[in-house]
Design a protein around this motif. Structure first.
Motif, PDB file in Angstrom:
ATOM      1  N   ASP A 272       0.680  -1.386   0.053  1.00 24.99           N
ATOM      2  CA  ASP A 272      -0.070  -0.128   0.098  1.00 24.99           C
ATOM      3  C   ASP A 272       0.888   1.142  -0.119  1.00 24.99           C
ATOM      4  OD1 ASP A 272      -2.512  -1.225  -0.261  1.00 24.99           O
ATOM      5  OD2 ASP A 272      -2.930  -1.107   1.959  1.00 24.99           O
ATOM      6  N   HIS A 273       2.091   1.350  -0.317  1.00 24.69           N
ATOM      7  CA  HIS A 273       2.963   2.623  -0.337  1.00 24.69           C
ATOM      8  C   HIS A 273       2.647   3.159  -1.554  1.00 24.69           C
ATOM      9  CE1 HIS A 273       5.831   2.391   3.495  1.00 24.69           C
ATOM     10  NE2 HIS A 273       4.571   1.897   3.882  1.00 24.69           N
ATOM     11  N   GLY A 274       1.972   2.427  -2.697  1.00 23.25           N
ATOM     12  CA  GLY A 274       1.620   3.194  -3.978  1.00 23.25           C
ATOM     13  C   GLY A 274       2.362   2.562  -5.277  1.00 23.25           C
ATOM     14  N   LYS A 275       2.812   1.367  -4.978  1.00 20.98           N
ATOM     15  CA  LYS A 275       3.285   0.595  -6.012  1.00 20.98           C
ATOM     16  C   LYS A 275       2.493   0.457  -7.273  1.00 20.98           C
ATOM     17  CE  LYS A 275       4.211  -3.561  -5.439  1.00 20.98           C
ATOM     18  NZ  LYS A 275       3.333  -4.407  -6.021  1.00 20.98           N
ATOM     19  N   SER A 276       1.380   0.061  -7.257  1.00 24.62           N
ATOM     20  CA  SER A 276       0.319   0.133  -8.582  1.00 24.62           C
ATOM     21  C   SER A 276      -0.098   1.328  -9.067  1.00 24.62           C
ATOM     22  CB  SER A 276      -0.763  -0.656  -8.108  1.00 24.62           C
ATOM     23  OG  SER A 276      -0.679  -1.915  -7.516  1.00 24.62           O
ATOM     24  N   THR A 277      -0.148   2.324  -8.181  1.00 28.30           N
ATOM     25  CA  THR A 277      -0.624   3.620  -8.548  1.00 28.30           C
ATOM     26  C   THR A 277       0.833   4.315  -9.208  1.00 28.30           C
ATOM     27  OG1 THR A 277      -1.944   3.969  -6.568  1.00 28.30           O
ATOM     28  CG2 THR A 277      -1.390   5.812  -7.805  1.00 28.30           C
TER      29      THR A 277
ATOM     30  N   GLY B 111      -6.093  -5.918  -2.821  1.00 27.84           N
ATOM     31  CA  GLY B 111      -4.980  -4.816  -2.851  1.00 27.84           C
ATOM     32  C   GLY B 111      -3.782  -5.606  -3.086  1.00 27.84           C
TER      33      GLY B 111
ATOM     34  N   ASP C   5       1.617  14.352  -1.697  1.00 28.10           N
ATOM     35  CA  ASP C   5       0.315  15.440  -1.532  1.00 28.10           C
ATOM     36  C   ASP C   5      -0.362  15.123  -0.260  1.00 28.10           C
ATOM     37  OD1 ASP C   5      -2.130  13.484  -2.787  1.00 28.10           O
ATOM     38  OD2 ASP C   5       0.188  12.577  -2.775  1.00 28.10           O
ATOM     39  N   LEU C   6      -0.205  14.316   0.329  1.00 23.20           N
ATOM     40  CA  LEU C   6      -1.181  14.177   1.579  1.00 23.20           C
ATOM     41  C   LEU C   6      -0.690  15.084   2.647  1.00 23.20           C
ATOM     42  CD1 LEU C   6      -1.459  10.232   2.191  1.00 23.20           C
ATOM     43  CD2 LEU C   6      -3.111  11.632   1.529  1.00 23.20           C
TER      44      LEU C   6
ATOM     45  N   THR D 110      -0.696  -7.539  -5.190  1.00 25.20           N
ATOM     46  CA  THR D 110      -0.332  -7.940  -6.582  1.00 25.20           C
ATOM     47  C   THR D 110       0.197  -9.410  -6.416  1.00 25.20           C
ATOM     48  OG1 THR D 110       0.578  -5.715  -6.600  1.00 25.20           O
ATOM     49  CG2 THR D 110       1.078  -7.332  -8.422  1.00 25.20           C
TER      50      THR D 110
ATOM     51  N   ASN E 232       6.776   8.725  -1.853  1.00 26.00           N
ATOM     52  CA  ASN E 232       5.486   8.652  -2.510  1.00 26.00           C
ATOM     53  C   ASN E 232       4.487   9.442  -1.409  1.00 26.00           C
ATOM     54  OD1 ASN E 232       3.543   8.515  -4.355  1.00 26.00           O
ATOM     55  ND2 ASN E 232       3.070   6.505  -3.614  1.00 26.00           N
ATOM     56  N   LYS E 233       3.344   9.956  -1.984  1.00 31.86           N
ATOM     57  CA  LYS E 233       2.221  10.688  -1.337  1.00 31.86           C
ATOM     58  C   LYS E 233       2.658  11.938  -0.401  1.00 31.86           C
ATOM     59  CE  LYS E 233       0.614   6.102  -0.387  1.00 31.86           C
ATOM     60  NZ  LYS E 233      -0.695   5.227   0.538  1.00 31.86           N
TER      61      LYS E 233
ATOM     62  N   SER F 135       4.309  12.360  -5.760  1.00 31.57           N
ATOM     63  CA  SER F 135       2.913  11.897  -5.825  1.00 31.57           C
ATOM     64  C   SER F 135       2.509  10.955  -6.925  1.00 31.57           C
ATOM     65  CB  SER F 135       1.991  13.075  -5.469  1.00 31.57           C
ATOM     66  OG  SER F 135       0.851  12.651  -5.641  1.00 31.57           O
ATOM     67  N   ALA F 136       2.273   9.783  -6.693  1.00 35.66           N
ATOM     68  CA  ALA F 136       1.730   8.955  -7.791  1.00 35.66           C
ATOM     69  C   ALA F 136       0.577   9.220  -7.998  1.00 35.66           C
ATOM     70  CB  ALA F 136       2.014   7.607  -7.139  1.00 35.66           C
ATOM     71  N   LYS F 137      -0.187   9.804  -7.114  1.00 32.66           N
ATOM     72  CA  LYS F 137      -1.611  10.125  -7.342  1.00 32.66           C
ATOM     73  C   LYS F 137      -1.822  11.229  -8.332  1.00 32.66           C
ATOM     74  CE  LYS F 137      -5.906  10.336  -5.034  1.00 32.66           C
ATOM     75  NZ  LYS F 137      -6.621  10.572  -3.575  1.00 32.66           N
TER      76      LYS F 137
ATOM     77  N   GLN G 178      -5.887   0.215 -11.863  1.00 30.22           N
ATOM     78  CA  GLN G 178      -4.369   0.109 -12.029  1.00 30.22           C
ATOM     79  C   GLN G 178      -4.457  -1.449 -12.970  1.00 30.22           C
ATOM     80  OE1 GLN G 178      -4.102  -0.713  -8.008  1.00 30.22           O
ATOM     81  NE2 GLN G 178      -3.908   1.483  -7.689  1.00 30.22           N
TER      82      GLN G 178
HETATM   83  N1  LIG Z   1      -2.531  10.538  -1.868  1.00 26.18           N
HETATM   84  C1  LIG Z   1      -2.219   9.782  -2.508  1.00 26.18           C
HETATM   85  N2  LIG Z   1      -2.398   8.476  -2.374  1.00 26.18           N
HETATM   86  C2  LIG Z   1      -1.790   7.363  -3.233  1.00 26.18           C
HETATM   87  C3  LIG Z   1      -0.636   7.845  -3.708  1.00 26.18           C
HETATM   88  N3  LIG Z   1      -0.046   6.896  -4.215  1.00 26.18           N
HETATM   89  C4  LIG Z   1      -1.112   5.692  -4.003  1.00 26.18           C
HETATM   90  N4  LIG Z   1      -2.061   6.149  -3.159  1.00 26.18           N
HETATM   91  C5  LIG Z   1      -2.954   5.355  -2.387  1.00 26.18           C
HETATM   92  O1  LIG Z   1      -2.622   4.406  -1.527  1.00 26.18           O
HETATM   93  C6  LIG Z   1      -3.146   3.163  -1.833  1.00 26.18           C
HETATM   94  C7  LIG Z   1      -2.436   1.924  -2.283  1.00 26.18           C
HETATM   95  O2  LIG Z   1      -1.692   2.396  -3.419  1.00 26.18           O
HETATM   96  P1  LIG Z   1      -1.472   1.048  -4.578  1.00 26.18           P
HETATM   97  O3  LIG Z   1      -1.024   1.686  -5.601  1.00 26.18           O
HETATM   98  O4  LIG Z   1      -2.469   0.197  -4.657  1.00 26.18           O
HETATM   99  O5  LIG Z   1      -0.385   0.330  -3.435  1.00 26.18           O
HETATM  100  P2  LIG Z   1       0.488  -0.998  -3.718  1.00 26.18           P
HETATM  101  O6  LIG Z   1       2.013  -0.829  -3.235  1.00 26.18           O
HETATM  102  O7  LIG Z   1       0.323  -1.464  -5.223  1.00 26.18           O
HETATM  103  O8  LIG Z   1      -0.362  -2.164  -3.002  1.00 26.18           O
HETATM  104  P3  LIG Z   1      -0.164  -3.470  -3.194  1.00 26.18           P
HETATM  105  O9  LIG Z   1      -0.302  -4.081  -4.281  1.00 26.18           O
HETATM  106  O10 LIG Z   1      -1.043  -4.172  -2.046  1.00 26.18           O
HETATM  107  O11 LIG Z   1       1.294  -4.004  -2.705  1.00 26.18           O
HETATM  108  C8  LIG Z   1      -4.402   3.465  -2.621  1.00 26.18           C
HETATM  109  O12 LIG Z   1      -5.526   3.795  -2.132  1.00 26.18           O
HETATM  110  C9  LIG Z   1      -3.936   4.361  -3.556  1.00 26.18           C
HETATM  111  O13 LIG Z   1      -4.834   5.347  -3.983  1.00 26.18           O
HETATM  112  C10 LIG Z   1      -0.223   9.167  -3.693  1.00 26.18           C
HETATM  113  O14 LIG Z   1       0.690   9.625  -4.133  1.00 26.18           O
HETATM  114  N5  LIG Z   1      -0.971  10.105  -3.051  1.00 26.18           N
END
Ligand SMILES: Nc1nc2c(ncn2[C@@H]2O[C@H](COP(=O)(O)OP(=O)(O)OP(=O)(O)O)[C@@H](O)[C@H]2O)c(=O)[nH]1
Ligand code: SF4
Lengths: 381, 606
Positions: free
Chosen positions: B16-21, B53, B136-137, B55, B133-134, B164-166, B41
């Motif tokens: 959940d640190h934002g890999k997929s995003t 959530g 923007d939060l 991978t 990452n993130k 910010s991957a978002k 994603q």
């Molecule tokens: N505000 C914000 N939220 C983000 C950012 N990047 C990712 N998120 C959020 O963080 C959550 C997890 O992001 P994912 O991209 O699913 O994380 P992941 O690392 O792929 O997670 P796994 O596949 O479970 O390992 C999601 O709710 C995203 O929307 C960012 O840059 N800013």
């Protein structure tokens, strides 16, 4: 030859809905009673000429919300459509409160010869909890008025297994009721559908949950006490002084035909089980638009199902399923046909196998569903 | 394309640190897919993954990129599985890359799997680009996380990117950094073919699709190939890359990443980690030592209805085509009937398999308490590998028992150290070491973060450990584990009897001093979940013949008989029919009807 049947009429109006109610009834709709009775008459006339009535049963709801005049008109209509047996048992269900002896006498003059009074409890706190509109003394008054008006055959409905109800208050209600000597007593264990107000209160923790162990104790107490008062426990939930068993219901349990008219009423005719639509407005609409069908479900019961139902219904009765009767009517030997189920149930102590019959044991009367479902035929999947 | 213009990289991150995003953003920014086409994603393709959530299967996408200097680059982004259960797959994926983007959440800082991932990346000599990452939060603390990266991971702040991957902020700079910092692939197209399989899946039409990284030589459609580890022979039926949909091509040269369709019937014939070469005149030396991922967790899987056994077999076989790390062998239980003893990489893998069996194949299953593989030396010298409690020998026959241990790494705000030490003690953990990380704000307060190292039996981790850890740290602790090896243990078998009948599905292997507590919690849970029967049912837990816990389920005395009003027999019968149907869903233990949920609840107790 007209077919001899029982007639059931449903009256879906109540002054206010009780907190445990899941019957087909409405509150605040009393202004629709005249229209409903018109519809009922039309439905009666639709069946004109076909039947001879052995029993008539007005159930509800609260049929005693009808005026004496409305009763009289309804009986006229019934009398024109059907022939009524001289000995016919004619029951009306009523709720205590506002029942005058004049009203009761009028009913008697219409031919009503059996009353079923919804007493439910003789404890005011419990009546309040159930959301009943009457007090214990009003219930007792209703009974006395009925006796004074010349009714001999009277049933009282009582409910046990209320949330938080102990054995003592139940014992008091039961003693008081039995000491008045009604000819018939129906005791129902409270069961709640999710929509009932009480169910919500239990869910919310305002009331304690239903306690089946307490209910079992209360039932066993009733069996012992009513035996002492000279009642026969002739059906799972019903007790009567000898000769006062409810004939209308008995004929249902023996799979005899009956016709049900009005909202949500069920019939069993020519092996068909039919049930009318359950919604008051829909019922009125259908009758007014001249629809021939008021029926929501119609099921032809096949041989398997008839047999299963016959066994299940018969087992409700004290004498149980008469082996000779099943041989005669269905051409089968119950003991062989259901040998697996029977030996399992006998092992479990729920069923007793006598020479000529099968019947529930005292334990089985408490766990009837466990016995009944085992007799159902396999569902075609 | 010139090999110098190719960059192969992956993204690694704690869950959940934002890999997929970030992957989505890269695909979008390089114009590989228009934004409206990115249906969430792209890289997580299985439904189940999306829901959890997580991978599960790695995929590779080819991205075209014009650099700031006007040069055209080809970026191959390889997605990695995000959970420790699949760490073997992660490590194979990393072998296919030259660089890794390490994503760290600005609100959470370094977490247990951040470290686990970076260690593997360093082991494989990858160029790591750390990003925060993130940003923007509102609650994000990039400065703190930056300090942590400097002190714990040893990077200079100038090497770390803020993104910010978002919103996409900083992602263009990241792409530039990938191009500039990740080295191009080193292999040679003129050498005999060597390609690494870093992932594979089974396709109904094309057979096994293998995801490959060509290291040396050239891969061509129609080529006759050989797997150096397994010896499998195969032919390339189709070849191509993902952009992000499959795009067929004629050849893949050294340094390229893509896929081949093999027509093989099962992923077992084409294992991840194996090296592909030409059937004749191929290479001599495989790329890496290739091994089979070993199942670590075992459980029995049974159909609720005995007549679904054949369906279950077929379903498991089918799943196995796609999931080579799932092992299974038939097993039968006096209570549960015919089923399978299955091996999994971890608890998550077990969950996923069971859920897929139920969802995709419409099965109703009973799963036994998951356990590990014990090595038991009997007094007669015989050595047994025991994966089912049923096979665990009597105490008198045992000379020595060994069980697998794992190393545990927990990262937590220091305020939870006490609570977590209690948890670890409860679960038989042995303390090793504490390491101080940076500061971070936790619930509005500055807090020191630490990394605790423990060792514990894997057996203990399979119980409610993870839930306890999460709840006692209010969700702040993160966990990683690795297999250490087998160690001697003192263990007994706890049996559970329902109505005097021993139920093997409830048996478990535990240390003798836990027998009483575990026994108690199992019997009281069963008392809660088994409905009252028509007779009294004793529930007992025992070690050998010694009863350690007992509860009785009293007999049901009364059922609810609804008033049979207005002669509506049909309605009444429908209720009875429902009751009858309900009975069919029950598993019979002798005469006792046990709902399937009971097995689940007991499994959850661990
Ligand atoms: N505000 C914000 N939220 C983000 C950012 N990047 C990712 N998120 C959020 O963080 C959550 C997890 O992001 P994912 O991209 O699913 O994380 P992941 O690392 O792929 O997670 P796994 O596949 O479970 O390992 C999601 O709710 C995203 O929307 C960012 O840059 N800013
Ligand atoms: S009197 Fe009977 S039908 Fe009317 S609301 Fe009360 S319980 Fe329901």
């Amino acid at each position: 030859m007209r077919e001899s049947i029982g007639l059931y009429l449903h009256f879906p109006f109540c002054r206010r809905r009780c907190y445990y109610c899941s019957f087909v009834s409405t509150e605040n709709r009393e202004q629709d009673i005249p229209v409903y009775l018109e519809c009922l008459k039309r439905e009666i006339s639709n069946h004109s000429g076909r039947f001879h009535l052995k029993s008539i049963y007005f159930g509800g709801g609260t049929p005693s919300l009808m005026t004496a005049g409305q009763f009289a008109e309804l009986f006229d209509c019934i009398g024109q459509a059907f022939t009524i047996d001289k000995q016919a048992e004619i029951t009306v269900e009523m709720n205590p409160g506002m029942l005058t002896s004049g009203y009761m006498e009028d009913l008697r003059n219409c031919g009503v010869n059996r009353l079923s009074i919804g007493v439910q409890s003789l404890n005011d706190d419990e009546l309040g909890l159930l959301g009943r509109l009457h007090t214990a003394s009003e219930a007792l008054a209703a009974f006395r008025t009925a006796c004074r008006s010349g009714f001999d055959n009277i049933n009282m409905d009582l409910i046990y297994g209320l949330p938080g109800q102990g054995i003592e208050t139940w014992e008091k209600t039961l003693n008081l009721a039995a000491s008045l000597g009604p000819r018939h007593l129906s005791l129902y264990c409270l069961s709640l559908e999710a929509t009932a107000i009480l169910a919500g209160q239990i869910e919310a923790g305002i009331l304690p949950p239903l306690d089946p162990d307490m209910a079992a104790g209360q039932y066993e107490l009733a069996e012992a006490m009513l035996d002492g008062y000279g009642y026969r426990h002739y059906e799972i939930s019903n007790w009567a002084k000898p000769g006062y068993e409810c004939r209308h219901n008995l004929s249902c349990w023996l799979m005899e035909p009956y016709l049900g008219l009005g909202v949500a009423a069920s019939s069993y005719l020519e092996k068909h089980r039919r049930t009318n639509v359950a919604c008051l407005d829909e019922y009125i609409y259908l009758v007014c638009s001249g629809a021939a069908m008021l029926i929501e479900t119609d099921e032809e019961t096949g041989c398997d199902l008839q047999l299963a139902e016959a066994v299940i219904l018969a087992l409700r009765l004290e004498n149980g399923a008469d082996i000779a009767r099943f041989n005669r009517e269905y051409g089968i030997d119950l003991l062989k046909h259901y040998s697996c189920q029977i030996s399992e149930l006998v092992d479990l102590g729920l069923l007793s196998r006598k020479e000529n019959s099968l019947s529930l044991t005292p334990k089985g009367r408490l766990l009837g569903n466990e016995v009944f479902w085992r007799f159902l035929p396999e569902q075609p999947s | 394309m010139d090999q110098k213009s190719i960059r192969n990289f992956c993204i690694i991150a704690h869950i959940d640190h934002g890999k997929s995003t970030l992957a989505d953003r890269l695909i979008e920014l390089t114009g590989t897919l228009r934004k409206d086409k990115i249906i969430q994603q792209v890289m997580d393709s299985m439904d189940l993954e999306r829901e959890r959530g997580i991978t599960i299967k790695a995929k590779a996408v080819r991205l075209g990129y014009h650099s700031g200097a006007g040069e055209l680059f080809r970026l191959n982004l390889i997605d990695t599985p995000g959970h420790v259960d699949f760490s073997y797959e992660v490590s194979r994926t990393l072998v296919a890359c030259e660089g890794a983007v390490l994503v760290i959440d600005a609100t959470q800082g370094i977490q247990a799997q951040t470290l686990a991932n970076i260690y593997i990346a360093m082991e494989h000599n990858l160029e790591v680009i750390p990003v925060i990452n993130k940003i923007d939060l509102p609650g994000s603390e990039p400065e703190h996380v930056m300090k942590e990266i400097e002190t714990v991971l040893g990077y200079k702040s100038s090497e770390v990117l803020l993104i910010s991957a978002k919103t996409g902020q900083g992602v263009s700079e990241l792409i530039e950094a990938i191009v500039n910092r990740v080295p191009p692939p080193a292999g040679r197209s003129d050498l005999p073919l060597r390609a690494l399989i870093f992932d594979s899946h089974y396709d109904d039409y094309k057979g096994v699709i293998a995801y490959i990284r060509v290291v040396d030589g050239v891969m061509e459609t129609g080529a006759k190939l050989r797997l150096m580890g397994q010896g499998t022979h195969l032919e390339v039926l189709e070849l191509g890359y993902f952009a992000p949909g499959p795009t067929p091509e004629d050849r893949l040269e050294a340094g390229e990443v893509g896929y081949i369709a093999t027509g093989l019937k099962s992923v077992k014939e084409c294992r991840v980690g194996d090296t592909i070469t030409l059937a004749s005149g191929g290479a001599r030396q495989p790329l890496i030592g290739y091994e089979l991922p070993k199942p670590m967790v075992f459980a029995g899987i049974y159909p609720t209805q005995a007549d679904e056994y054949a369906d279950l077999r077929e379903a498991i076989e089918k799943l196995n085509l796609n999931d080579a790390s799932l092992t299974f062998e038939p097993e039968s239980s006096p209570i549960l009937g015919q089923g399978f003893r299955c091996g999994f990489l971890g608890l998550l893998h077990l969950d996923i398999v069971v859920e897929r069996l139920e969802r995709e194949f419409g099965l109703s299953l009973v799963v036994t308490v998951p356990g590990v593989k014990f090595m038991v030396t009997k007094t007669n010298g015989e050595r047994l590998a025991v994966t089912s409690p049923v096979d665990f020998p009597e105490p008198t026959e045992i000379q020595k028992t060994e069980e697998p241990w794992v190393g545990i790494s927990i990262i937590t705000p220091s305020g939870f150290i006490g609570a977590l030490m209690d948890v670890m003690q409860e679960y038989e953990g042995a303390y090793k070491h504490t390491e101080y990380l940076g500061q971070i704000t936790v619930m509005g307060e500055e807090s020191q973060r630490v990394r605790l190292e423990y060792e514990m039996p894997l057996r203990s981790m399979l119980t409610t450990f993870y839930d306890s850890l999460k709840s006692r740290s209010r969700g702040y602790a993160s966990l990683d584990h690795e297999f250490l090896g087998y160690r001697e243990a003192r263990l007994v078998k706890l049996d559970v009897m329902v109505n005097e009948l021993k139920v093997d599905a409830f048996s478990r292997i535990i240390p003798p001093e836990k027998a009483h507590d575990t026994g108690k919690s199992v019997v009281s849970k069963l008392k809660e979940v088994i409905p009252r029967q028509l007779f009294k049912v004793p529930i007992q837990a025992a070690v050998g013949s010694r009863i350690v816990a007992r509860e009785d389920i009293s007999a049901r005395r009364k059922d609810v008989l609804a008033k049979c009003y207005g002669g509506d027999i049909t309605r009444k019968r429908k209720l009875l029919e429902k009751q009858k149907e309900g009975k069919k869903k029950m598993k019979m233990i002798g005469r006792v009807e046990v709902p399937k949920e009971a097995f689940l609840e007991i499994m959850k107790l661990g």
